[in-house]
Design a protein around this motif. Structure first.
Motif, PDB file in Angstrom:
ATOM      1  N   VAL A 172       5.696 -20.809 -33.277  1.00 54.54           N
ATOM      2  CA  VAL A 172       4.580 -21.396 -32.532  1.00 54.54           C
ATOM      3  C   VAL A 172       4.607 -22.923 -32.583  1.00 54.54           C
ATOM      4  O   VAL A 172       4.395 -23.596 -31.567  1.00 54.54           O
ATOM      5  CB  VAL A 172       3.238 -20.868 -33.086  1.00 54.54           C
ATOM      6  CG1 VAL A 172       2.069 -21.614 -32.457  1.00 54.54           C
ATOM      7  CG2 VAL A 172       3.108 -19.377 -32.829  1.00 54.54           C
ATOM      8  N   LEU A 173       4.889 -23.476 -33.759  1.00 52.84           N
ATOM      9  CA  LEU A 173       4.745 -24.923 -33.927  1.00 52.84           C
ATOM     10  C   LEU A 173       5.926 -25.730 -33.394  1.00 52.84           C
ATOM     11  O   LEU A 173       5.735 -26.794 -32.791  1.00 52.84           O
ATOM     12  CB  LEU A 173       4.521 -25.256 -35.406  1.00 52.84           C
ATOM     13  CG  LEU A 173       3.192 -24.772 -35.984  1.00 52.84           C
ATOM     14  CD1 LEU A 173       3.135 -25.019 -37.482  1.00 52.84           C
ATOM     15  CD2 LEU A 173       2.027 -25.473 -35.294  1.00 52.84           C
ATOM     16  N   VAL A 174       7.159 -25.273 -33.629  1.00 54.50           N
ATOM     17  CA  VAL A 174       8.313 -26.072 -33.199  1.00 54.50           C
ATOM     18  C   VAL A 174       9.186 -25.354 -32.175  1.00 54.50           C
ATOM     19  O   VAL A 174      10.292 -25.798 -31.874  1.00 54.50           O
ATOM     20  CB  VAL A 174       9.165 -26.533 -34.404  1.00 54.50           C
ATOM     21  CG1 VAL A 174       8.390 -27.522 -35.250  1.00 54.50           C
ATOM     22  CG2 VAL A 174       9.632 -25.358 -35.247  1.00 54.50           C
ATOM     23  N   GLY A 175       8.705 -24.217 -31.648  1.00 50.14           N
ATOM     24  CA  GLY A 175       9.398 -23.564 -30.551  1.00 50.14           C
ATOM     25  C   GLY A 175      10.675 -22.847 -30.898  1.00 50.14           C
ATOM     26  O   GLY A 175      11.515 -22.611 -30.024  1.00 50.14           O
ATOM     27  N   ALA A 176      10.855 -22.473 -32.164  1.00 49.65           N
ATOM     28  CA  ALA A 176      12.054 -21.720 -32.542  1.00 49.65           C
ATOM     29  C   ALA A 176      11.969 -20.301 -31.992  1.00 49.65           C
ATOM     30  O   ALA A 176      10.875 -19.764 -31.815  1.00 49.65           O
ATOM     31  CB  ALA A 176      12.187 -21.669 -34.066  1.00 49.65           C
ATOM     32  N   ASP A 177      13.117 -19.691 -31.683  1.00 47.03           N
ATOM     33  CA  ASP A 177      13.079 -18.259 -31.393  1.00 47.03           C
ATOM     34  C   ASP A 177      12.982 -17.518 -32.719  1.00 47.03           C
ATOM     35  O   ASP A 177      13.063 -18.123 -33.792  1.00 47.03           O
ATOM     36  CB  ASP A 177      14.303 -17.815 -30.573  1.00 47.03           C
ATOM     37  CG  ASP A 177      15.616 -18.040 -31.291  1.00 47.03           C
ATOM     38  OD1 ASP A 177      15.695 -17.789 -32.514  1.00 47.03           O
ATOM     39  OD2 ASP A 177      16.590 -18.466 -30.641  1.00 47.03           O
ATOM     40  N   PHE A 178      12.778 -16.203 -32.653  1.00 47.11           N
ATOM     41  CA  PHE A 178      12.513 -15.457 -33.879  1.00 47.11           C
ATOM     42  C   PHE A 178      13.701 -15.466 -34.847  1.00 47.11           C
ATOM     43  O   PHE A 178      13.515 -15.457 -36.056  1.00 47.11           O
ATOM     44  CB  PHE A 178      12.115 -14.020 -33.553  1.00 47.11           C
ATOM     45  CG  PHE A 178      10.676 -13.868 -33.147  1.00 47.11           C
ATOM     46  CD1 PHE A 178       9.674 -14.566 -33.802  1.00 47.11           C
ATOM     47  CD2 PHE A 178      10.313 -13.021 -32.110  1.00 47.11           C
ATOM     48  CE1 PHE A 178       8.347 -14.422 -33.434  1.00 47.11           C
ATOM     49  CE2 PHE A 178       8.989 -12.874 -31.732  1.00 47.11           C
ATOM     50  CZ  PHE A 178       8.001 -13.579 -32.393  1.00 47.11           C
ATOM     51  N   VAL A 179      14.923 -15.477 -34.324  1.00 44.52           N
ATOM     52  CA  VAL A 179      16.084 -15.485 -35.216  1.00 44.52           C
ATOM     53  C   VAL A 179      16.163 -16.805 -35.974  1.00 44.52           C
ATOM     54  O   VAL A 179      16.321 -16.832 -37.202  1.00 44.52           O
ATOM     55  CB  VAL A 179      17.386 -15.230 -34.430  1.00 44.52           C
ATOM     56  CG1 VAL A 179      18.600 -15.459 -35.326  1.00 44.52           C
ATOM     57  CG2 VAL A 179      17.407 -13.800 -33.899  1.00 44.52           C
ATOM     58  N   HIS A 180      16.050 -17.926 -35.250  1.00 44.35           N
ATOM     59  CA  HIS A 180      16.120 -19.221 -35.926  1.00 44.35           C
ATOM     60  C   HIS A 180      14.867 -19.482 -36.767  1.00 44.35           C
ATOM     61  O   HIS A 180      14.946 -20.136 -37.814  1.00 44.35           O
ATOM     62  CB  HIS A 180      16.328 -20.332 -34.895  1.00 44.35           C
ATOM     63  CG  HIS A 180      17.680 -20.316 -34.258  1.00 44.35           C
ATOM     64  ND1 HIS A 180      17.958 -19.531 -33.156  1.00 44.35           N
ATOM     65  CD2 HIS A 180      18.834 -20.942 -34.581  1.00 44.35           C
ATOM     66  CE1 HIS A 180      19.226 -19.697 -32.826  1.00 44.35           C
ATOM     67  NE2 HIS A 180      19.784 -20.538 -33.669  1.00 44.35           N
ATOM     68  N   GLY A 181      13.721 -18.961 -36.317  1.00 39.03           N
ATOM     69  CA  GLY A 181      12.520 -19.062 -37.136  1.00 39.03           C
ATOM     70  C   GLY A 181      12.663 -18.298 -38.436  1.00 39.03           C
ATOM     71  O   GLY A 181      12.231 -18.751 -39.494  1.00 39.03           O
TER      72      GLY A 181
END
Length: 260
Positions: A172-181
């Motif tokens: 949510v905060l830095v726009g990562a996709d779920f894998v990179h998050g």
């Protein structure tokens, strides 16, 4: 350490392996491992269960973090400072763990988890692709503060669901996709586990031999989970995230109902 019968020991090791897999994919392994510890060793102090869980968890999260770092690009400008701050903040949380009754935080966490479940469910594209334009300097600072401060403090206090909160925060905060998050979450989660483990260990709240045995199983599950998440992608992580959040809601809801 109290003796644990062979059947309970086998159950604990199996729970540690599954928890490692869940933690590596999206977080929430403590949902399995903490109850397993409390059932296998009736009467164990909650602080000791938390400390022993941290010993197993740090092995798995570190393994998953290394696996992600080797196979995908990690935003170290976010994950590095957040992990460093998390070591200190989680240690503070662990020091306060015995002073904060479960009833004080459970309703708040329950509401947050329900909000997360609804938010992810109604936004099917969330986390499936990266949104790099969200990554502004202000959002990076906020992400570091939220992950390394607030979420890390919660992990030191009690823990279950920490990895899930971290994944959602980075998405949510830095726009990562779920894998990179999830990759960043594992790095920060390793920091939270380290900070809490040091405090619990110094206070004598770790069953080292049992925890090391669980750690081996946690590593195996974490290595498998990280590889599956990388191979199957963000859609797979999203499904697991929703399942884990709903399971956490059910568990905390039941605990709240029983306490009331």
């Amino acid at each position: 350490m109290r003796p644990v019968d062979p059947l309970s020991l086998t159950t604990l090791f199996a729970a540690a392996a599954v928890a490692g897999w869940v933690d590596a994919v999206v977080g929430g392994g403590g949902l399995l491992l903490l109850p397993a510890l409390l059932v296998a060793a009736p009467g164990v102090p909650v602080a000791t269960a938390l400390g022993t869980n941290k010993l197993a968890a740090i092995a798995g999260t570190s393994t998953a973090a290394v696996t992600y770092a080797r196979r995908t690009k990690v935003d170290w400008a976010v994950a590095g400072p957040a992990a460093g701050l998390a070591v200190v903040t989680a240690g503070v949380g662990a020091a306060l763990a015995g002073a904060v009754p479960a009833g004080a935080y459970r309703p708040v966490v329950l509401v947050v988890l329900v909000a997360v479940a609804v938010f992810v469910a109604v936004r099917p594209r969330l986390g499936t692709v990266a949104v790099p334009q969200r990554r502004t300097r202000v959002r990076v600072v906020v992400a570091v503060a939220v992950a390394g401060g607030g979420i890390a403090l919660y992990d030191g206090l009690i823990g279950p669901g920490t990895g899930t909160f971290l994944v959602v925060a980075f998405t949510v905060l830095v726009g990562a996709d779920f894998v990179h998050g999830s990759a960043m979450a594992k790095i920060v989660n390793a920091g939270t586990n380290l900070g809490a483990l040091v405090v619990f260990g110094l206070a004598g709240h770790v069953w080292w031999l049992l925890g090391l045995g669980m750690a081996v199983c946690n590593i195996a599950g974490a290595a498998l989970g990280a590889r599956m998440a990388l191979r199957r992608g963000a859609g797979f992580v999203r499904v697991v995230l929703l399942v884990v959040v709903l399971a956490l809601v059910a568990k905390l809801g039941y605990d709240q109902w029983r306490a009331g």
